[in-house]
Design an enzyme around this catalytic site. Structure first.
Site, mmCIF file in Angstrom:
data_model
loop_
_atom_site.group_PDB
_atom_site.id
_atom_site.type_symbol
_atom_site.label_atom_id
_atom_site.label_comp_id
_atom_site.label_asym_id
_atom_site.label_seq_id
_atom_site.Cartn_x
_atom_site.Cartn_y
_atom_site.Cartn_z
ATOM 1 N N ASN A 16 -1.541 5.842 -10.262
ATOM 2 C CA ASN A 16 -0.330 5.440 -9.522
ATOM 3 C C ASN A 16 0.320 4.218 -10.163
ATOM 4 O O ASN A 16 1.547 4.113 -10.231
ATOM 5 C CB ASN A 16 -0.659 5.182 -8.054
ATOM 6 C CG ASN A 16 -0.700 6.467 -7.260
ATOM 7 O OD1 ASN A 16 0.338 7.072 -7.015
ATOM 8 N ND2 ASN A 16 -1.894 6.915 -6.904
ATOM 9 N N ARG A 68 -14.843 -13.527 1.325
ATOM 10 C CA ARG A 68 -13.558 -12.849 1.079
ATOM 11 C C ARG A 68 -12.429 -13.837 0.894
ATOM 12 O O ARG A 68 -11.510 -13.624 0.118
ATOM 13 C CB ARG A 68 -13.197 -11.955 2.280
ATOM 14 C CG ARG A 68 -13.844 -10.611 2.223
ATOM 15 C CD ARG A 68 -13.351 -9.725 3.350
ATOM 16 N NE ARG A 68 -14.261 -8.611 3.499
ATOM 17 C CZ ARG A 68 -14.142 -7.472 2.819
ATOM 18 N NH1 ARG A 68 -13.155 -7.277 2.009
ATOM 19 N NH2 ARG A 68 -15.024 -6.516 2.991
ATOM 20 N N ARG A 94 -10.239 -2.951 -1.739
ATOM 21 C CA ARG A 94 -10.747 -4.065 -0.944
ATOM 22 C C ARG A 94 -9.919 -4.175 0.314
ATOM 23 O O ARG A 94 -8.680 -4.133 0.245
ATOM 24 C CB ARG A 94 -10.632 -5.408 -1.680
ATOM 25 C CG ARG A 94 -11.442 -5.553 -2.917
ATOM 26 C CD ARG A 94 -12.922 -5.425 -2.695
ATOM 27 N NE ARG A 94 -13.527 -6.535 -1.981
ATOM 28 C CZ ARG A 94 -14.764 -6.507 -1.508
ATOM 29 N NH1 ARG A 94 -15.512 -5.426 -1.641
ATOM 30 N NH2 ARG A 94 -15.273 -7.541 -0.888
ATOM 31 N N LEU A 96 -8.173 -6.320 2.919
ATOM 32 C CA LEU A 96 -7.634 -7.683 2.830
ATOM 33 C C LEU A 96 -7.692 -8.370 4.195
ATOM 34 O O LEU A 96 -7.482 -7.728 5.223
ATOM 35 C CB LEU A 96 -6.196 -7.619 2.321
ATOM 36 C CG LEU A 96 -6.073 -7.065 0.886
ATOM 37 C CD1 LEU A 96 -4.647 -6.628 0.590
ATOM 38 C CD2 LEU A 96 -6.561 -8.085 -0.136
ATOM 39 N N HIS A 112 -1.315 5.748 0.351
ATOM 40 C CA HIS A 112 -2.509 6.286 1.016
ATOM 41 C C HIS A 112 -2.451 7.810 0.953
ATOM 42 O O HIS A 112 -1.400 8.396 1.240
ATOM 43 C CB HIS A 112 -2.523 5.804 2.467
ATOM 44 C CG HIS A 112 -3.731 6.254 3.212
ATOM 45 N ND1 HIS A 112 -4.976 5.691 3.001
ATOM 46 C CD2 HIS A 112 -3.904 7.223 4.142
ATOM 47 C CE1 HIS A 112 -5.862 6.303 3.778
ATOM 48 N NE2 HIS A 112 -5.242 7.230 4.478
HETATM 49 C C1 GRF Z 1 -4.904 7.507 -4.844
HETATM 50 O O1 GRF Z 1 -5.195 8.781 -4.304
HETATM 51 C C2 GRF Z 1 -4.308 6.609 -3.809
HETATM 52 O O2 GRF Z 1 -3.523 7.295 -2.875
HETATM 53 C C3 GRF Z 1 -5.517 6.043 -3.121
HETATM 54 O O3 GRF Z 1 -6.475 5.870 -4.142
HETATM 55 C C4 GRF Z 1 -6.182 6.766 -5.222
HETATM 56 C C5 GRF Z 1 -5.997 5.895 -6.432
HETATM 57 O O4 GRF Z 1 -5.812 6.645 -7.611
HETATM 58 N N1 GRF Z 1 -5.188 4.849 -2.404
HETATM 59 P P1 GRF Z 1 -5.239 5.923 -8.893
HETATM 60 O O5 GRF Z 1 -6.161 4.744 -9.201
HETATM 61 O O6 GRF Z 1 -3.848 5.476 -8.606
HETATM 62 O O7 GRF Z 1 -5.304 6.954 -9.980
#
Ligand code: GRF
Length: 195
Positions: A16, A68, A94, A96, A112
């Site tokens: 991502n 933390r 993590r 937060l 998410h």
């Molecule tokens: C993704 O599926 C995202 O939605 C979730 O964790 C995964 C991370 O994948 N929060 P990447 O590290 O972006 O490849």
């Protein structure tokens, strides 16, 4: 046109993050990456970001044990020093504290892999299959005090097909994440700029 200074927080693969960095190669994109930070030194995404010429940093949460707050203060300082104006969490694993979330409220978003408000937390794909849902997807939302509870910015849905496993479903959703996140980050930037 003003571009907001973007920091991306990762813990692993970083696909991502890569989608956001690609979108931001366009000088007209409303965010400009200034930092990619990881809480894990072995996060693969760190290499991808370095190769793209983006400054990277690891703040290893394990060095802070259960503390933390000290971990987050170090992270907060790095973000501030980089001139961060918006944070995108991209597979950052993590939780937060409310101190950190409050400090960056209205300036931090997350992706998410579920159609929130369904399936906050982990194992989202398997839980959607087990529930017999007809569709699953991904959500980009503002980060607020409750985990995966902030206001939704954008969502994308895909069908759940007969015989799907958590892996096949995740593989169908991931390309949607990569399209959704750059679009949602742009919307978030517009909202900050017009606030
Ligand atoms: C993704 O599926 C995202 O939605 C979730 O964790 C995964 C991370 O994948 N929060 P990447 O590290 O972006 O490849």
């Amino acid at each position: 046109m003003t571009r907001l200074n973007l920091a991306i927080l990762i813990s692993g693969r970083g696909s991502n993050m890569e989608a956001l960095l690609s979108a931001a190669e366009d000088p007209a994109y409303p965010a400009k990456p200034v930092l990619v930070a990881s809480n894990r030194p072995d996060a693969k995404g760190l290499q991808t970001a370095s190769a793209a010429g983006i400054p990277t940093l690891t703040i290893d949460h394990k060095l802070y044990g259960k503390d933390r707050e000290t971990f987050e203060r170090a992270l907060d300082k790095a973000l501030t020093d980089a001139g961060t104006e918006i944070i995108a969490l991209a597979g950052f694993m993590r939780v937060l504290t409310s101190w950190f979330v409050t400090r960056w409220e209205g300036r931090m978003i997350n992706i998410h892999p579920s159609l929130l408000p369904r399936y906050k937390g982990l194992d989202t794909h398997q839980r959607a299959i087990d529930a017999g849902d007809a569709e699953a997807g991904c959500t980009v939302h503002w980060v607020s005090a409750g985990v995966d509870e902030g206001e939704i910015i954008a969502q994308a849905a895909v069908p759940i097909l007969p015989g799907d496993t958590a892996q096949t479903l995740a593989a169908r959703i991931l390309p949607e994440e990569h399209k959704l996140y750059p679009r949602a980050l742009a919307l978030a930037c517009e909202k900050i700029k017009t606030a």
